[in-house]
Design a protein around this motif. Sequence first.
Motif, mmCIF file in Angstrom:
data_model
loop_
_atom_site.group_PDB
_atom_site.id
_atom_site.type_symbol
_atom_site.label_atom_id
_atom_site.label_comp_id
_atom_site.label_asym_id
_atom_site.label_seq_id
_atom_site.Cartn_x
_atom_site.Cartn_y
_atom_site.Cartn_z
ATOM 1 N N UNK A 213 8.215 13.105 8.829
ATOM 2 C CA UNK A 213 7.777 12.319 9.974
ATOM 3 C C UNK A 213 6.264 12.089 10.013
ATOM 4 N N UNK A 214 5.508 12.923 9.312
ATOM 5 C CA UNK A 214 4.043 12.806 9.368
ATOM 6 C C UNK A 214 3.420 12.312 8.082
ATOM 7 N N UNK A 215 4.198 12.132 7.017
ATOM 8 C CA UNK A 215 3.616 11.796 5.724
ATOM 9 C C UNK A 215 2.952 10.428 5.729
ATOM 10 N N UNK A 216 3.485 9.488 6.484
ATOM 11 C CA UNK A 216 2.879 8.153 6.538
ATOM 12 C C UNK A 216 1.488 8.209 7.143
ATOM 13 N N UNK A 217 1.356 8.900 8.237
ATOM 14 C CA UNK A 217 0.046 9.035 8.866
ATOM 15 C C UNK A 217 -0.905 9.834 7.997
ATOM 16 N N UNK A 218 -0.396 10.828 7.304
ATOM 17 C CA UNK A 218 -1.243 11.651 6.442
ATOM 18 C C UNK A 218 -1.828 10.822 5.306
ATOM 19 N N UNK A 219 -0.995 10.030 4.645
ATOM 20 C CA UNK A 219 -1.483 9.188 3.546
ATOM 21 C C UNK A 219 -2.520 8.194 4.046
ATOM 22 N N UNK A 220 -2.287 7.613 5.206
ATOM 23 C CA UNK A 220 -3.237 6.663 5.762
ATOM 24 C C UNK A 220 -4.588 7.316 6.034
ATOM 25 N N UNK A 272 -15.250 -2.156 -1.330
ATOM 26 C CA UNK A 272 -14.316 -3.236 -0.994
ATOM 27 C C UNK A 272 -13.014 -3.074 -1.764
ATOM 28 N N UNK A 273 -13.107 -2.702 -3.046
ATOM 29 C CA UNK A 273 -11.900 -2.494 -3.840
ATOM 30 C C UNK A 273 -11.061 -1.348 -3.284
ATOM 31 N N UNK A 274 -11.711 -0.266 -2.886
ATOM 32 C CA UNK A 274 -10.976 0.857 -2.293
ATOM 33 C C UNK A 274 -10.305 0.451 -0.986
ATOM 34 N N UNK A 275 -10.984 -0.349 -0.204
ATOM 35 C CA UNK A 275 -10.390 -0.805 1.054
ATOM 36 C C UNK A 275 -9.179 -1.691 0.811
ATOM 37 N N UNK A 276 -9.260 -2.575 -0.181
ATOM 38 C CA UNK A 276 -8.118 -3.432 -0.505
ATOM 39 C C UNK A 276 -6.931 -2.609 -1.000
ATOM 40 N N UNK A 277 -7.212 -1.624 -1.842
ATOM 41 C CA UNK A 277 -6.126 -0.770 -2.354
ATOM 42 C C UNK A 277 -5.494 0.034 -1.222
ATOM 43 N N UNK A 278 -6.331 0.617 -0.360
ATOM 44 C CA UNK A 278 -5.795 1.408 0.752
ATOM 45 C C UNK A 278 -4.998 0.548 1.718
ATOM 46 N N UNK A 279 -5.444 -0.674 1.982
ATOM 47 C CA UNK A 279 -4.681 -1.576 2.857
ATOM 48 C C UNK A 279 -3.338 -1.934 2.237
ATOM 49 N N UNK A 280 -3.324 -2.135 0.920
ATOM 50 C CA UNK A 280 -2.064 -2.439 0.237
ATOM 51 C C UNK A 280 -1.100 -1.256 0.326
ATOM 52 N N UNK A 281 -1.639 -0.051 0.117
ATOM 53 C CA UNK A 281 -0.777 1.135 0.181
ATOM 54 C C UNK A 281 -0.261 1.339 1.597
ATOM 55 N N UNK A 282 -1.111 1.119 2.604
ATOM 56 C CA UNK A 282 -0.672 1.276 3.990
ATOM 57 C C UNK A 282 0.456 0.297 4.331
ATOM 58 N N UNK A 283 0.304 -0.952 3.853
ATOM 59 C CA UNK A 283 1.373 -1.926 4.127
ATOM 60 C C UNK A 283 2.680 -1.558 3.460
ATOM 61 N N UNK A 284 2.609 -0.912 2.302
ATOM 62 C CA UNK A 284 3.841 -0.539 1.604
ATOM 63 C C UNK A 284 4.534 0.661 2.221
ATOM 64 N N UNK A 285 3.745 1.590 2.813
ATOM 65 C CA UNK A 285 4.364 2.808 3.332
ATOM 66 C C UNK A 285 4.665 2.719 4.813
ATOM 67 N N UNK A 286 4.032 1.793 5.548
ATOM 68 C CA UNK A 286 4.286 1.686 6.981
ATOM 69 C C UNK A 286 5.548 0.890 7.248
#
Length: 286
Positions: A213-220, A272-286
């Motif tokens: 239940x908390x893994x999504x928030x943890x990764x973000x 900027x590259x890290x932000x784009x990657x993190x946003x992509x990962x957040x969209x995939x896991x949320x």
Amino acid sequence: MTERALRPTGLLAGLRTRRAVPRGSYDGSFFLRRTLAVVAAAIMLVALGALSGTYVGFDFVQAILDVPGGFAWMATQFVPSFSSLQKLDAILPALGSTILASVASSCTAAVLAYICAVLGSRAVGVGGPFPLVVRAIASLFRNIPVVAWAFILLFSFKQSEFTGFFALFLTSFGYLTRCFLESIDEMSAGPVEALRACGASYGQIVAQAVIPMSITSVVSWVLYMIETNIRDATLVGILTGTGIGFVFDVYYKSFRYDVAGLVLLCIILVVIACELVSNFVRRRIL
């Protein structure tokens, strides 16, 4: 009955004597009071800012007049030239070490912070004084700036990669512990209560309910911490003499502003590259 007995009293009398506003009509007094309150707050903030600026000797008008000249100097001095591109062989390895130190400090802090957050949570923690101790340690590490940690650790570990890593780790540990505690305390208590009713052990509750239940928030939060540490690692590198911060400091102090501008450009592109990657990962896991 007398006329006095028939006369309405109390709350009913107040409701009848108050001038009623017909439904659907416009009552401008409410919006007038709201506008006056907003204007009063704005005037108070402006007055407070003017008083503070006067106390520290800040000239707001002169600062506004100096802004165009400052941007013009930056545009002419910090523009990378063709000769500065030859310094990429010294910039890229330092940038890579900064990125790796930021990722390592964030991930290491995330593992320890999650363990402390689970044990110190009010919902699924071990209870006793442990939640208070965990929150106190997290508040202490989080409220000390990373620059202060770097100065403190310099006396013990000198200028080294480990000093920068440790300074980023301590700040990340405090910040992530607080974030993980909030995430775990806000999750639904239904699955935890169901597992307890079935006789599950503490480890089974953590593995089957808390982590899923908390893994999504943890990764973000971990991805956000990596982005923050890459930016902070530049300043820490200036203090510890390591990484991309040290390279920037060397070229800046030697008046090679074109190379310093190239270093800044590389840092901006990485963030900027890290932000784009993190946003992509957040969209995939949320």
